[in-house]
Design a protein around this motif. Structure first.
Motif, mmCIF file in Angstrom:
data_model
loop_
_atom_site.group_PDB
_atom_site.id
_atom_site.type_symbol
_atom_site.label_atom_id
_atom_site.label_comp_id
_atom_site.label_asym_id
_atom_site.label_seq_id
_atom_site.Cartn_x
_atom_site.Cartn_y
_atom_site.Cartn_z
ATOM 1 N N ASN A 195 -6.555 3.760 17.307
ATOM 2 C CA ASN A 195 -5.664 4.371 16.318
ATOM 3 C C ASN A 195 -4.320 4.753 16.925
ATOM 4 O OD1 ASN A 195 -7.572 4.406 14.225
ATOM 5 N ND2 ASN A 195 -8.436 6.339 14.941
ATOM 6 N N LEU A 216 1.692 4.963 0.567
ATOM 7 C CA LEU A 216 1.189 6.006 1.464
ATOM 8 C C LEU A 216 1.250 7.361 0.770
ATOM 9 C CD1 LEU A 216 3.027 4.785 4.682
ATOM 10 C CD2 LEU A 216 0.614 4.458 4.105
ATOM 11 N N GLU A 270 -4.975 -7.150 7.125
ATOM 12 C CA GLU A 270 -5.184 -6.168 6.072
ATOM 13 C C GLU A 270 -4.774 -4.776 6.500
ATOM 14 O OE1 GLU A 270 -9.417 -4.745 5.440
ATOM 15 O OE2 GLU A 270 -9.799 -6.706 6.344
ATOM 16 N N TYR A 271 -4.592 -3.929 5.513
ATOM 17 C CA TYR A 271 -4.282 -2.516 5.735
ATOM 18 C C TYR A 271 -4.958 -1.726 4.623
ATOM 19 C CZ TYR A 271 -1.726 1.799 6.674
ATOM 20 O OH TYR A 271 -1.402 3.105 6.987
ATOM 21 N N GLN A 272 -5.785 -0.789 5.025
ATOM 22 C CA GLN A 272 -6.534 0.056 4.086
ATOM 23 C C GLN A 272 -7.246 -0.782 3.012
ATOM 24 O OE1 GLN A 272 -4.128 3.294 2.573
ATOM 25 N NE2 GLN A 272 -3.746 4.124 4.626
ATOM 26 N N GLY A 273 -7.828 -1.885 3.462
ATOM 27 C CA GLY A 273 -8.618 -2.725 2.566
ATOM 28 C C GLY A 273 -7.832 -3.729 1.754
ATOM 29 N N GLU A 274 -6.516 -3.672 1.805
ATOM 30 C CA GLU A 274 -5.675 -4.635 1.080
ATOM 31 C C GLU A 274 -5.320 -5.789 2.008
ATOM 32 O OE1 GLU A 274 -5.017 -4.725 -2.002
ATOM 33 O OE2 GLU A 274 -5.424 -2.693 -2.719
ATOM 34 N N ASN A 315 -5.004 1.101 12.671
ATOM 35 C CA ASN A 315 -6.248 1.002 13.420
ATOM 36 C C ASN A 315 -6.563 -0.468 13.659
ATOM 37 O OD1 ASN A 315 -9.281 0.527 13.491
ATOM 38 N ND2 ASN A 315 -9.234 2.738 13.758
ATOM 39 N N VAL A 344 0.842 -1.184 0.000
ATOM 40 C CA VAL A 344 0.000 0.000 0.000
ATOM 41 C C VAL A 344 0.879 1.236 0.000
ATOM 42 C CG1 VAL A 344 -1.784 1.278 1.242
ATOM 43 C CG2 VAL A 344 -1.808 -1.236 1.258
#
Length: 291
Positions: A238, A157, A170-174, A200, A155
């Motif tokens: 967060n 940034l 996952e991270y940011q939907g990936e 998060n 991902v």
């Protein structure tokens, strides 16, 4: 959402050798000093901080040993490792790759510095995590996942801050390529100087960050230096990390497995009776055969 604060920051404990090929700082559970429960499902973290091994014709490592009841996850940052197990799996973990082995009902394993790396010598840097299995999975069939860096989701940034590699969760939907039996997030944040990344996770998940390279600041307040471990409170969701110089940070977060733990060496079960059975099964050759 409420900010998740650091509970404590640990500096590397005194290293010890595992076999003759892994010079490790045991952060979990030893340095934490709270047994297996505090960071469950992460029940062990051995960190081989960057260390130079001179050339040799005889690869260094750890010879045949058993595992039952959990998973080993080895992340290679520098150097490479060749491994074999009694289920017939073998291969090389190269820089940036991950070996995810589910011992479950029992497996024999050995791991050595890869032959070409051994002959050339060089910097060696690895993390090995032990991830607990829930009781219903402890006696399942062994499994192996070889995850190359190319298979990981990456991902980008914003503002040229860097990238986050997703190994598991996952991270940011990936989503990462690793299969996990319980919810586990495992990420490599590779940040440029001044780069920021926000994470998060549910507040009941046990969460920590290990600074592989560089120095970072967490939540615009506390600094963690190279090779340091930050353990987060179980309040809030967060948190933000900022790279004070180019940095690599391993981020782990997982849902606790709220079951009893009975462990002896590389055998992790739920009861003492199950441990006794595991030792008996190993002695009777039920973990398979490995030269």
């Amino acid at each position: 959402m409420k900010t998740r604060k650091l509970e404590r920051v640990l500096t590397p404990p005194r290293p010890h050798m595992v076999g003759d090929g892994f010079r490790v700082h045991q952060y979990i559970p030893s340095a934490l000093g709270e047994g297996f429960e505090r960071m469950n499902p992460f029940i062990m973290m051995d960190y081989n901080s960057k260390f130079y091994f001179p050339p040799t014709d005889r690869p260094r490592g750890v010879d045949v040993h058993p595992h039952r009841g959990f998973e080993t996850v080895t992340i290679a940052y520098k150097g490479s490792v060749a491994h074999h197990d009694s289920a017939g799996n073998s291969g090389v973990i190269g820089e940036g790759d991950v070996q995810w082995m589910t011992a479950a009902s029992g497996i024999l394993h050995k791991e050595f510095h890869e032959e070409n790396f051994s002959k050339a010598g060089g910097d060696f840097q690895m993390v090995q995590l032990w991830i607990n299995l829930p009781a219903k999975e402890k006696m399942g069939a062994p499994k192996y996942q070889g995850i190359t860096n190319a298979q990981m989701k990456k991902v980008a940034l914003p503002d040229n801050a860097g990238t986050v590699e997703v190994i598991a969760g996952e991270y940011q939907g990936e989503k990462g390529p690793a299969f996990t039996f319980t919810p586990v997030h495992m990420l490599n944040a590779k940040l440029n100087k001044g780069g920021r990344a926000t994470f998060n996770f549910p507040e009941n998940y046990n969460t920590a960050i290990l600074v592989i390279e560089g120095n970072i600041k967490v939540n615009d307040s506390e600094e963690i230096k190279t090779d340091g471990l930050g353990v987060f409170e179980n309040e809030g969701e967060n948190f933000t990390i900022e790279a004070l110089d180019s940095a690599v940070v391993l981020v782990i977060s997982g849902e606790p497995i709220n079951e009893p733990i009975a462990a002896q060496g590389p055998l992790v079960m739920n009861t003492r009776a199950e441990l006794v059975q595991a030792i008996s099964d190993f002695n009777m050759g039920k973990f398979g055969y490995l030269e």
